[in-house]
Scaffold this motif. Structure first.
Motif: not given
Length: 207
Positions: A114, A119, A124, A128, A133-135, A149
């Motif tokens: 990570s 953001i 990014v 996403t 990508l995943q927060e 992330f």
């Protein structure tokens, strides 16, 4: 003002077990032969309460049928969402731009699962939105506008050496210089800040 929390005595697992027991008992009463009912002295009970037992049986059967359909629907929805996310990630992996590719390489170059990223940075956000990508939630103190992330599980099969322009063999000095120069500015700033913090910690320990 703190919210008040109440402990609920309701337990779904216990409730379902009780319903299952009631379902089995009501089913036995409805479907065992009349001679068996007479031997068990239950013929009179069924004569008076047979309709109620039938309603209980049908009600519980309907409840379990709804629960089963809900589970099937949930599984299908999750499967559809996973396939959709994979399609988005697969298509994106075939068209990474220079900054997106450099950003994703950092997970491998820093050997981390990570990273803390801004953001509102465009690369990014694009990664996403395309499920690359995943927060994730993090309890650590982060600066405003930053979040932690990970590479989404549905996108990991497409993080190949070819897509990220990573050498298959060991990194050479030229590779290292190239990747350092290609790093996005916010990654460079973050690494400098980490280096400064490590240096301060070492100085405090030595003092």
């Amino acid at each position: 003002m703190k919210a008040m929390i109440y402990d609920s005595p309701f337990n779904r697992s216990s409730f379902n077990r009780a319903l299952l027991v009631a379902f089995v008992i009501s089913g036995l009463l409805l479907f065992i032969p009349d001679p068996m009912l007479a031997k068990l002295n239950l013929a009179g009970v069924m004569a008076h309460y047979g309709a109620a037992v039938s309603l209980i049986y049908l009600g519980i059967l309907s409840y379990f049928a709804v629960q089963a359909l809900s589970m099937i629907w949930q599984a299908m929805s999750e499967r559809w969402r996973w396939n959709r996310n994979q399609d988005l990630a697969r298509n994106k992996a075939l068209s990474f731009d220079h900054e997106e590719r450099a950003l994703l390489r950092e997970f491998f170059l820093q050997r981390r699962s990570s990273l803390i990223l801004p953001i509102h940075q465009e690369a990014v956000q694009r990664l996403t939105q395309t499920c690359v990508l995943q927060e994730i939630e993090s309890n650590e103190p982060l600066q405003e506008g930053q979040a932690r992330f990970v590479i989404a599980a549905s996108a990991r099969p497409f993080m190949t050496s070819n897509n990220l322009r990573l050498p298959v063999s060991e990194l050479t000095d030229d590779d290292i210089r190239y990747f350092k120069a290609a790093r996005p500015e916010y990654i460079k700033a973050q690494l400098k800040q980490q280096w400064r913090e490590q240096l301060k910690a070492q100085r405090r320990q030595a003092a």
